[in-house]
Design an enzyme around this catalytic site. Structure first.
Site, short mmCIF file in Angstrom:
data_model
loop_
_atom_site.label_atom_id
_atom_site.label_comp_id
_atom_site.label_asym_id
_atom_site.label_seq_id
_atom_site.Cartn_x
_atom_site.Cartn_y
_atom_site.Cartn_z
CE LYS A 22 -2.42 0.98 3.73
NZ LYS A 22 -3.54 1.09 4.71
CE1 TYR A 103 -0.16 4.05 12.24
CE2 TYR A 103 0.29 6.27 13.05
CZ TYR A 103 -0.08 4.96 13.29
OH TYR A 103 -0.38 4.55 14.57
CG ASP A 105 -1.59 4.12 5.85
OD1 ASP A 105 -1.15 4.83 6.78
OD2 ASP A 105 -2.41 3.18 6.04
N GLY A 140 -11.32 7.65 16.85
CA GLY A 140 -11.13 7.74 18.29
C GLY A 140 -11.13 9.20 18.72
CG ASN A 226 -7.26 2.68 4.91
OD1 ASN A 226 -6.24 2.12 5.32
ND2 ASN A 226 -7.85 3.66 5.58
CE LYS A 333 16.67 9.63 -25.31
NZ LYS A 333 18.03 8.96 -25.30
CG HIS A 345 6.79 22.61 -37.47
ND1 HIS A 345 5.79 23.46 -37.09
CD2 HIS A 345 7.68 23.37 -38.16
CE1 HIS A 345 6.06 24.69 -37.53
NE2 HIS A 345 7.20 24.66 -38.16
CE1 TYR A 348 13.68 11.11 -29.21
CE2 TYR A 348 15.27 10.33 -30.84
CZ TYR A 348 14.82 10.40 -29.53
OH TYR A 348 15.52 9.77 -28.53
CB THR A 405 14.42 19.58 -48.00
OG1 THR A 405 14.24 20.90 -47.51
CG2 THR A 405 13.16 18.77 -47.79
#
Length: 449
Positions: A22, A103, A105, A140, A226, A333, A345, A348, A405
């Site tokens: 969890k 805790y 979580d 509690g 939970n 990247k 445009h 990559y 090109t």
């Protein structure tokens, strides 16, 4: 006084319906455990102990990435929160300072709240963290007498008058290490579940004449996770808070509810973020930048005045200098784009550097991977890369150089040179009509069977 953290992370999280522990489910691209450890880290703890149980090795591996100095101990049987803290005793051998129990979580407790707990510890032997509940439900109740915490009453045991109290127990506490473990040795498991409860320390401390108090925090800080529904709600809480902080410091979010932020996103004032932008971990955007719609950024740095998108992707290692343009359907990247350069445009750029004021034409690809290794492309300043150029790395294009090109560049291009690397065009007079007539005849013959 020195401080130690004990972070309880042993729960299986049955309602998560997951093979992942969890505490390793993520909010804003970081495990819940990391959120708790980051908050506790503000106390500059001398020691940090993570108590693992279900899929302990996964928790151990995650802890090593988040905080290599932390110790992971194992709770082999899930016998309650008191039993879990006892598993940290050996790791805290010889420690005489304060222990803060967190805790894994409960990811949203703030560093400021933990600092107030430590400050309160200077006035009381045991400090419990409470909150005013909008809907006390089955929490509690903390029964206070002035600044003294008299007892914690579980909902099922509370009288009508006690159930009317809205000051509730979060489960977090701070106590001197020797006192805490001395009290834990007295905790029994004579209850319906046969577990050892950390909350029993309040009654035991008062029986020994020790002082007990409670510190209050906003209810949102005590949100426990939970289920998947709880996780989604917690994500929404984080995102709303993070967006509000950006707006407060002078960032424009044109559609705040559509912007997704990571736990460590940094954005400078006067930056504009358009709708449906996703920030993964490790992103810094300086002042005055523009991030246009539907862009995705992670592990990157965007400098002042840069423009990104729409529909751009910046991956880890992307570094955009001032006044750069990265346009639609461009992916960057592990590459540095120098000041004033434009990649506008359908491109990559990976494992590369692009020089100052260089223009990258549409459809350009850095061919950086040979099937085994990655290679770099170096493009100089004020260069012009023609549309549909393939740059086969490793390769260098010099300052003020050009590629024609459609070129496939496999050799270095010197400063100021023009590289032409494509098959010469040949026109065949009348050939198109003849070809189409032939194809139509074949299609007709096939249709007749």
């Amino acid at each position: 006084m020195s401080t130690a953290l004990v972070i309880l992370a042993a729960g299986k999280g049955t309602r998560m319906n997951s093979d992942l522990p969890k505490v390793l489910h993520q909010i804003a691209h970081a495990p819940m455990l990391e959120h708790a450890m980051r908050a506790g880290g503000a106390l500059d703890p001398e020691r940090t102990v993570v108590v693992a149980g279900h899929e302990a090795e996964m928790v151990r591996a995650a802890t090593a990435e988040i905080a290599p100095e932390a110790t992971v101990v194992l709770q082999e049987e899930q016998l309650g929160t008191g039993h879990a803290v006892l598993q940290a005793r050996a790791a805290l051998e010889g420690f005489r300072g304060d222990v803060v129990v967190l805790y894994g979580d409960t990811p949203f407790v703030s560093a400021e709240t933990l600092e107030r707990m430590i400050e309160a510890r200077s006035r009381a032997d045991l400090v419990i963290l409470g909150f005013e509940a909008a809907d006390p439900a089955r929490y509690g109740r903390l029964i206070m007498q002035g600044e003294s915490l008299e007892k914690i009453v579980e909902f099922k045991d509370a009288s009508d008058a006690e159930r009317a109290i809205t000051f509730c127990n979060s489960g977090l506490m701070a106590c001197n290490a020797e006192v805490m473990f001395g009290l834990l040795d007295q905790v029994g498991n004579d209850n319906a579940s046969g577990e050892y409860y950390l909350t029993d320390l309040v009654e035991l401390a008062r029986a020994e004449g020790l002082s007990v108090t409670a510190v209050s925090c906003p209810e949102a800080e005590t949100l426990g996770i939970n289920s998947r529904a709880d996780l989604a709600a917690a994500e929404a809480v984080f995102q709303a808070h993070a967006r509000a902080e950006l707006l407060d410091i002078g960032v424009t979010l044109t559609a705040p509810e559509t912007v997704h932020l990571a736990f460590d996103t940094i954005i400078g004032r006067d930056t504009v973020i358009e709708p449906n932008v996703v920030f993964g971990p490790g992103v810094t955007v300086e002042s005055g930048a523009l991030i246009r719609a539907f862009s995705h950024l992670e592990g990157c740095h965007v400098s002042r005045g840069a423009k990104v998108g729409p529909y751009a992707r910046l991956r880890p290692g992307a570094e955009l200098a001032e006044d750069t343009h990265v346009g639609n359907f461009v992916e960057i990247k592990n590459a540095e784009i120098a000041a004033g350069a434009k990649v506008n445009h359908l491109t990559y750029i990976g494992d590369a550097s692009v020089g100052e004021a260089t223009n990258i034409g549409a459809g350009t690809i850095t061919c950086n991977y040979d099937g085994v290794m990655k290679h770099r492309t170096e493009i100089g300043a004020r260069a012009f890369i023609g549309s549909n150029t393939c740059l086969v790395a490793p390769v260098t294009v010099g300052d003020e150089a050009m590629t024609a090109t459609g070129a496939v560049i496999t050799k270095d291009v010197a400063d100021g040179d023009l590289a032409i690397a494509r098959v010469q065009q040949t026109n065949k007079p009348g050939r198109a009509r003849k070809l189409m007539d032939m194809l139509r005849a074949k299609k007709a013959a096939k249709a007749k069977g």
